[in-house]
Every structure is written in C-alpha cells, then in structure tokens.
Design an enzyme around this catalytic site. Structure first.
Site, PDB file in Angstrom:
ATOM      1  N   ALA A   1     -19.630  -2.446  -0.791  1.00 21.53           N
ATOM      2  CA  ALA A   1     -19.312  -3.318   0.346  1.00 21.53           C
ATOM      3  C   ALA A   1     -17.997  -4.024   0.084  1.00 21.53           C
ATOM      4  CB  ALA A   1     -20.423  -4.336   0.574  1.00 21.53           C
TER       5      ALA A   1
ATOM      6  N   GLU B   1      -9.007 -10.589   0.997  1.00 24.13           N
ATOM      7  CA  GLU B   1      -9.322 -11.441   2.146  1.00 24.13           C
ATOM      8  C   GLU B   1      -9.354 -10.645   3.446  1.00 24.13           C
ATOM      9  OE1 GLU B   1     -10.047 -14.969   1.714  1.00 24.13           O
ATOM     10  OE2 GLU B   1     -10.154 -14.041  -0.252  1.00 24.13           O
ATOM     11  N   GLY B   2      -9.634  -9.355   3.362  1.00 23.56           N
ATOM     12  CA  GLY B   2      -9.708  -8.487   4.541  1.00 23.56           C
ATOM     13  C   GLY B   2      -8.501  -7.585   4.633  1.00 23.56           C
TER      14      GLY B   2
END
Length: 402
Positions: A139, A379-380
């Site tokens: 994930a 952070e994405g």
C-alpha cells in the site's frame, strides 16, 4: 490574497537563508556520501528551532490544523503556522533537503499531531519528534489499502503490520502509524496512532539505501503485537462512514504544501547555481533581450523560472488557505503536483545545461537532481495528485473515479 511575503516573516526567512548557506551547504556533500550517519551539526540548530516555535502551537515542521488556523472570530486574513513552515523549509531546502528532513523534533509526523490531535494530545505530544509511517509493502499511494491493524484491548490498542520508507524512522522519538481498526469497514476505519520509540513490539528492521536525500534515514519498521495506549489514537476513535478517514487525510492537506515548498527550494538552488556558472563562463542571464536574440540556455532558463514561479504561487495559496481555515485539499494537491514536477524538471535541466560541471561532483547540481525526485513521490505521487484534483473538479468520490 496578497502575493507579497508578509513582513513579519522576514526575520524567519533571513535566518533560514543563513542556516542553509552557512550550516547546510558546507556539510551537504559530507552526509550525502556518509548515508545513515547522523548529522550532529543539526543539534544546535534544532534548539534554535525550538525557540522559534515556542508558543506557535505547531510542534515542528508540520503545519497547523485547518480547524485551528483561522482567526478566532472566523474573519480577517491570517498568515500563520502553515505559511511560516512553507517559507522556512523553502529556504532550508535551498541548502539541503536531506538535512532539512533530519532536524530533530521537526518530523513529518508532527504534522499529523498538529492536524488532528485534541488539546490534551497537543500538550502531551506536541514537542515529541515524530516520524510518519503510512506506506506499506502492498500500500503506497492508495492509503485506503493499508493492511496494518489496530485492535482494541481494554485501555490499549494492539498494532500489527509493517511500514516502509519511514522518514526519520530510526532517529525520531515516536512514529505516527496509520492503521485500520476494522479492515471490513474500509477507509473509514483508518486512524493514526503515536507509537513512542522503545515500545515493545516495534522493531526497526532496516535502513534503506536511496537515490537521494541520503542525510535523512529512511526506515522499515515492523509492529508485532505492539501495545499502545488508547489515548495515543489521534482524533476521534469512532468509525464514521460519513466522514471516512477525513481526519487522517487532513494531514496531507497540511503536509503537501510543505513538500511543495521543499521542491521550490531545491529548484531555486539549481537555478541560482546555473545562473552563477553561466555568468562565470561569459553567458550572463539578461531579461532585456528579445527571445529570438537570446542564447538557447537563456531562453530555457527563463521558461524554467516561469514554471518555478507558478509552482511557488500555488504553494503559497494552499498554505494561506490552510491558515485561514479554508478547505484546501484541491489546492494542496495542485501545489504538490506542480512543484514536485517542476522541481524535478528544473534540477535535471540545470544538470544538462551545465554539462560536465552539472554531472560531476564538482558542483551540487547532480545531488540536487537526485534529491528532487523524492519530492515528486512522497506525500502522494504525481499521479495520485492529479487523480485527487480530477475528483475535486468533477465532484466525484474515490469509488466513482479511480
């Protein structure tokens, strides 16, 4: 929105510039080569940062809570913790990104504490140096797929799972761990927990060797029946399908402009150094000449600077919105997407424009190119930011637009 930097932040910016120039730059190459070695030179600077943050309520490099950011009466214009953090880190990352991430008590986990902790938790945990543990082997950008679990047992939660790429995971005093209270309930059950260093069942498995930001330790951490007090669950312990994991995601609304600011800082460093090298070798940059009379290098640099300025303004807007209590999820993702891409684009192009000087270790340009890539990932990732922006613009949920 006033596009000028508030005058009250001038001392902060000047001090950050001085630290970047006099402290970070001289040791930048040293800790790039000595990966995982702790930069002892930062201890004194951390004490200075503690004094700067005293009474601000931010507790470190993380930005302040959206709910707590606006003026008490809900009116007026405020430039507060979020703007201060972005401006300060932009200057520090002009010096070195890895060292900026290594400052004691200024961890990304502090952003989560500042964003969703209640007043009691802020008082108790606000000064703790906290790393942030989100990513898992299965994930990454899809935070809703987290498999780490937290099971209630009396006055405690028992955490089981594995986290990877935890920035400052070995050095920090605590780790903010994202875990699911009930995996059958999906993203609504994801909460964040503060797990203090030395807690039985928490083990640092390894430190990663990386392309860039080598001054910053990046850890893989395992949780095996790790017992954590229920009071260390940040925010509301209730599982709410209506709210989803908005409280946890609010952390990103705070930290994404911060990471964007870091990308802006490193891109500015590359541009400044490229200008200096071109001038040194007889090609000074001028803004007076028409485009068709400029050299290819001058024309390219001016285009890069335009992109840089666009990213900077997006970032300042996202931070300003957070300071004024305005929902900024879309703007935070826009800033992160633009600045992450521009940071990587600018540093790589500056390496090319400077030829052998850019590619060799004579200059720091090659290091900045390596360091900049992470700012487009953590952070994405770039792709996730664009997906979030599309959802916000089209009014679609994560289930409707994947």
């Amino acid at each position: 929105m006033n596009l000028e930097i508030p005058h009250k932040f001038t001392p902060l910016i000047n001090q950050a510039q001085q630290v970047a120039r006099e402290v970070f730059r001289p040791i930048s190459r040293k800790y790039d080569r000595a990966e995982h070695a702790y930069p002892r030179e930062l201890d004194m600077f951390a004490s200075i940062m503690d004094g700067m943050n005293e009474g601000s309520g931010d507790g470190g490099a993380g930005a302040g809570s959206l709910a707590r950011a606006g003026d008490e009466d809900g009116s007026g214009n405020r430039n507060g913790t979020n703007m201060k953090t972005v401006l300060g880190l932009t200057e520090l990352c002009w010096g070195d990104v890895g060292l900026a991430l290594s400052i004691p008590r200024q961890g990304l986990g502090n952003s989560a504490i500042a964003a969703v902790a209640n007043e009691e938790q802020l008082a108790r945990l606000g000064k703790t140096w906290a790393a942030m543990a989100i990513t898992e082997p299965g994930a990454g950008s899809d935070s809703a797929s987290i498999r780490t679990t937290a099971t209630r047992d009396g006055d405690d939660y028992i955490i089981n799972g594995e986290k990877i790429y935890v920035t400052a995971g070995e050095r920090a005093d605590a780790v903010v761990v994202w875990a699911s209270l009930d995996r059958s309930r999906g993203r609504a059950a994801i909460k964040s927990f503060v797990v203090e260093k030395g807690t039985p069942g928490m083990t640092v498995e390894r430190l990663e060797k990386k392309l860039g930001i080598r001054a910053s330790d990046t850890a893989a951490i395992r949780f095996d029946n790790c017992r954590v007090p229920a009071a260390n669950l940040l925010g509301d312990p209730e599982i709410s399908v209506d709210k989803g994991f908005a409280g946890a995601m609010q952390t990103f609304d705070n930290t994404r402009p911060v990471v964007a600011g870091m990308a802006i800082g490193i891109a500015r460093a590359a541009l400044d150094q490229t200008y200096a090298l071109l001038e040194k070798y007889g090609q000074p940059l001028t803004y007076r000449a028409q485009t068709w009379t400029q050299t290819a290098a001058e024309r390219e640099l001016q285009l890069l600077e335009a992109e840089w300025d666009a990213a900077r303004l997006l970032t300042l807007k996202a931070a300003w919105m957070a300071d004024n209590g305005l929902p900024n999820s879309r703007e935070a993702s826009m800033a992160k997407a633009k600045a992450g891409r521009v940071g990587n684009q600018v540093t790589l192009r500056c390496v090319e424009l400077c030829g052998s000087l850019g590619y060799s270790e004579v200059e720091l340009l090659e290091k900045w190119a390596r360091d900049s890539k992470i700012l487009d990932i953590f952070e994405g990732t770039q792709q996730i930011q664009l997906l979030i922006i599309a959802r916000r613009l089209l009014g679609k949920s994560s289930a409707e637009l994947k």
